[in-house]
Design an enzyme around this catalytic site. Structure first.
Site, PDB file in Angstrom:
ATOM      1  N   GLU A 113       3.596   2.667   7.966  1.00 12.77           N
ATOM      2  CA  GLU A 113       4.608   1.622   7.992  1.00 12.77           C
ATOM      3  C   GLU A 113       5.811   2.054   7.157  1.00 12.77           C
ATOM      4  O   GLU A 113       5.676   2.378   5.985  1.00 12.77           O
ATOM      5  CB  GLU A 113       3.959   0.354   7.408  1.00 12.77           C
ATOM      6  CG  GLU A 113       4.901  -0.687   6.941  1.00 12.77           C
ATOM      7  CD  GLU A 113       4.165  -1.764   6.122  1.00 12.77           C
ATOM      8  OE1 GLU A 113       2.945  -1.619   5.861  1.00 12.77           O
ATOM      9  OE2 GLU A 113       4.822  -2.736   5.750  1.00 12.77           O
TER      10      GLU A 113
ATOM     11  N   ASP B 220       0.776  -1.173   4.013  1.00 14.33           N
ATOM     12  CA  ASP B 220       0.689  -1.734   2.659  1.00 14.33           C
ATOM     13  C   ASP B 220      -0.447  -2.740   2.567  1.00 14.33           C
ATOM     14  O   ASP B 220      -0.808  -3.378   3.547  1.00 14.33           O
ATOM     15  CB  ASP B 220       1.997  -2.454   2.297  1.00 14.33           C
ATOM     16  CG  ASP B 220       3.117  -1.461   2.036  1.00 14.33           C
ATOM     17  OD1 ASP B 220       2.808  -0.266   1.854  1.00 14.33           O
ATOM     18  OD2 ASP B 220       4.285  -1.889   2.022  1.00 14.33           O
TER      19      ASP B 220
ATOM     20  N   ASP C 249      -0.552  -5.675   1.638  1.00 21.15           N
ATOM     21  CA  ASP C 249      -0.057  -7.043   1.460  1.00 21.15           C
ATOM     22  C   ASP C 249      -0.022  -7.749   2.811  1.00 21.15           C
ATOM     23  O   ASP C 249      -0.450  -7.192   3.815  1.00 21.15           O
ATOM     24  CB  ASP C 249       1.325  -7.038   0.791  1.00 21.15           C
ATOM     25  CG  ASP C 249       2.346  -6.267   1.623  1.00 21.15           C
ATOM     26  OD1 ASP C 249       2.030  -5.886   2.777  1.00 21.15           O
ATOM     27  OD2 ASP C 249       3.461  -6.039   1.128  1.00 21.15           O
TER      28      ASP C 249
ATOM     29  N   ASP D 277       2.437  -8.570   4.822  1.00 18.85           N
ATOM     30  CA  ASP D 277       3.229  -7.890   5.844  1.00 18.85           C
ATOM     31  C   ASP D 277       2.490  -6.692   6.421  1.00 18.85           C
ATOM     32  O   ASP D 277       2.489  -6.459   7.627  1.00 18.85           O
ATOM     33  CB  ASP D 277       4.557  -7.406   5.246  1.00 18.85           C
ATOM     34  CG  ASP D 277       5.601  -8.510   5.278  1.00 18.85           C
ATOM     35  OD1 ASP D 277       5.328  -9.548   5.909  1.00 18.85           O
ATOM     36  OD2 ASP D 277       6.669  -8.319   4.664  1.00 18.85           O
TER      37      ASP D 277
END
Ligand code: 0RA
Length: 653
Positions: A445, A518, A520, A522
């Protein structure tokens, strides 16, 4: 029953020759050595598929299948399954109860025969269709052989009798325990940890299959109780059977017509049940079963259904002049766009073929299903023209979209955009190794993490593909739209396999495809979008275990010169305990916070990294999850994430 063979009782020797991958010099002497249940303990995987998680759960299903057989015989109405604190299992049913009297010729009680002789079914003059004679169909004796201890209690003819075994051997003979007004069988067993590498039961695996069995056998009540933890419990009971199954599968989709179409015909000892309903989505979800076994590879029942469905719909739209004369017939794919269907046949002697023995072979079933659909669905369309029109419109729009998609594919192909020979996407940092079986592709990403990954990788066999921004949700658009998206085209080109009809796994350029995002929200979303892409266009890559999820660490813990990484909260806590006071804790919010060396060390180096392999444990559960998470209804999505909060981690979506 005319063209059916009578059920053949399978003799033990026969089974031995069939099941053993025996060398050619395998002789009668060897067979004698492996008498009784010994072969099951020697080669468990040959009987239950594996000694891992799947085999462990299979033990429960093997017992439950016997209870379901009692239900198919019209006797049993309830099955209760309990997972105890020590991961032992109890299955109780209200069937006939295992016979307790002496079996002629065996000189043993029915209970002992059922529990200690492989494929004892034939010894009871089995009739009707049986699940337990089906796919694995190895019999409860295998469960006994692979259990540290098994206790069976029978309620039959007004008496309770009990018997116990350890590792397949009788330790307590059949004993009368007094009178009862109950009827049925209770089996308690504890899987043998000398056999199984994994002895922890997973509630979800059991609940999925038990729910499926309840859908497939309407009216039967199946309960599942977990005595470990907080006492989770479920009751599966569907008077509507597979009609409710279809409603359940369509629950997160928008049906195009209210009523689930249902056809049920019993003829010549064969029961054919079909339920189906179209929805607004573009996918086709057909589940076929034979004797309650999920025939993932399809077979004659599925072929019969598909061919008759296309024929009936074309006949109807021609007769009603809905389709213009110059327009060509709908293809099978056109009429099945947005179709959810469950086909369940029950027959006396199913033949299972195919690689995983989940393809129904019996050729006569194709004609039977075809003529049932021809007749009954034909009548349905005549009687329900509103639904007929909806189906016509859906097929027409699918047919137009298919033309457009083909054109888009042809265009793209003509321009060489999906052709790796033309050029690999510029963003791809490829590896130097040319043998795909040694290569890995990291899908990363963002450009900054992409940069770290490019520097940190072993460029010999690791390739990096950075994706920018949000990936298109391919679940919501048709193929022609998806192919206009640059990130999607980049992905397809890099992988080399093509998509849809062009998909060819032998062209796959990397053995492992690793999604690295990541840790998280997102990151989780982007991961879901990438998984949705694979699920939609290249499902086989997931099925064959090529897709992985990288697990970057969540924390770095530092004390003086001592640096450690933690991949979960609990690991963080135990490292803090180990290092003592004054530990510096750094929480990694994104991959970009790690330098290339750290990224290599923690997440990419095969010697240290943790990766999760993505699996589609069950296609229909996976469909449900993908539709909930990636579908159009944000309310459902939120509800799903909330109710599965802890499991979402495991599912990695
Ligand atoms: C052999 C013969 C019959 C039933 C069973 C076994 C049987 C096995 C299990 C295992 C769990 N629950 C079960 N219920 C029944 C037929 C009995 C008859 O014909 O009366």
């Amino acid at each position: 029953m005319d063209n059916l063979q009578p059920e053949q009782p399978i003799s033990e020797n026969n089974e031995t020759t069939e099941n053993f991958n025996k060398p050619s010099h395998y002789g009668a002497d060897d067979i004698q050595v492996l008498e009784g249940l010994e072969p099951v303990r020697v080669r468990p995987a040959m009987y239950i598929g594996s000694t891992g998680e799947s085999g462990l759960h299979h033990l429960v299903f093997e017992v439950v299948d016997n209870s379901i057989d009692e239900a198919l015989a019209g006797i049993c109405t309830q099955v209760d399954v309990t997972i105890h604190k020590d991961d032992s299992i109890t299955v109780v049913d209200n069937g006939r109860g295992i016979p307790t009297d002496i079996v002629p010729g065996e000189n043993k009680s029915g209970v002992e025969v059922v529990m200690t002789i492989l494929h004892a079914g034939g010894k009871f003059g089995g009739s009707g269709y049986k699940v337990s004679g089906g796919l694995h169909g190895v019999g409860v004796s295998c469960v006994n052989a692979l259990s540290e201890r098994l206790e069976v209690t029978v309620y039959r003819d007004g008496r309770i009798s009990k018997m116990a075994f350890e590792r397949g051997k009788v330790v307590e003979p059949l004993t009368d325990l007094g009178p009862t007004d109950k009827r049925g069988t209770k089996v308690w067993f504890k899987p043998d940890n000398q056999i199984f590498s994994e002895t922890k039961y997973q509630y979800e695996i059991l609940s999925e299959r038990l729910r499926e069995l309840a859908f497939l056998n309407k009216g039967i009540k199946i309960t599942l109780k977990d005595e470990r933890g907080d006492g989770t419990e479920d009751v599966f009971h569907y008077e509507g059977g597979i009609v409710q199954f279809v409603s359940h599968l369509n629950q997160n989709k928008e049906p195009l017509h209210e009523q689930v179409i249902y056809i049920d015909v019993k003829k010549d000892g064969i029961e054919t049940e079909i339920a189906f309903q179209w929805n607004k989505s573009y996918s086709e979800d057909i589940y076929s079963f034979a004797n309650n076994i999920n025939t993932r590879e399809g077979g004659s029942h599925l072929l019969g259904f598909k061919s008759a469905l296309t024929r009936v719909i074309n006949k109807y739209v021609r007769e009603k002049k809905l389709l213009k004369e110059k327009e060509s017939n709908f293809s099978g794919e056109d009429v099945r766009e947005g179709l959810t269907a469950v086909i369940s046949v029950k027959l006396p002697n199913p033949q299972f073929e195919g690689q995983t023995k989940t393809k129904l072979g019996n050729p006569e079933i194709k004609n039977i299903v075809e003529s049932i659909i021809d007749e009954k669905f034909g009548i349905f369309l005549e009687e329900t023209p509103d639904t007929g029109k909806v189906i016509f419109e859906k097929s027409l729009s699918a047919s137009k979209a298919r033309d457009a998609a083909k054109k888009a594919r042809d265009d793209v192909r003509r321009k060489g955009l999906l052709d790796k020979m033309s050029s690999l996407p510029g963003k791809l940092a490829d590896c130097s190794e040319k043998d795909p079986s040694k290569c890995e592709l990291y899908i990363v990403e963002g450009d900054s993490a992409g940069g770290s990954a490019k520097q940190g990788r072993d460029r010999h066999y690791q390739a990096i593909l950075p994706l920018r921004g949000k990936v298109l949700n391919v679940q919501r658009v048709r193929t022609s739209e998806a192919l206009k998206n640059e990130e999607i085209r980049t992905l397809i080109t890099a992988l080399g396999t093509g998509i849809d009809e062009d998909f060819d796994i032998s062209k796959l350029r990397y053995d492992k495809i690793i999604i690295m995002t990541d840790a998280d929200v997102d990151g989780a979303h982007i991961r879901t979008l990438i998984l949705t892409f694979f699920y939609h266009f290249m499902r086989e890559l997931i099925m064959t275990g090529h897709v992985y999820i990288a697990q970057p660490p969540l924390f770095k813990l530092k004390k003086n010169k001592n640096e450690k990484y933690a991949y979960s909260d609990s690991e963080r806590d135990s490292i803090i305990n180990e290092l003592g006071d004054n530990v510096l804790i750094q929480r990694y919010k994104g991959l970009g916070e790690m330098n290339p060396e750290q990224l290599w060390e923690t997440t990419m180096d095969p010697a240290n990294r943790f990766m999760k392999q993505v699996s589609l444990h069950d296609k229909f559960v996976a469909d449900e999850i993908f539709h909930t998470l990636m579908g159009d209804d944000p309310k459902l999505r939120r509800a799903f994430i909330e109710s599965h909060a802890s499991k979402v981690k495991n599912l990695d979506i």
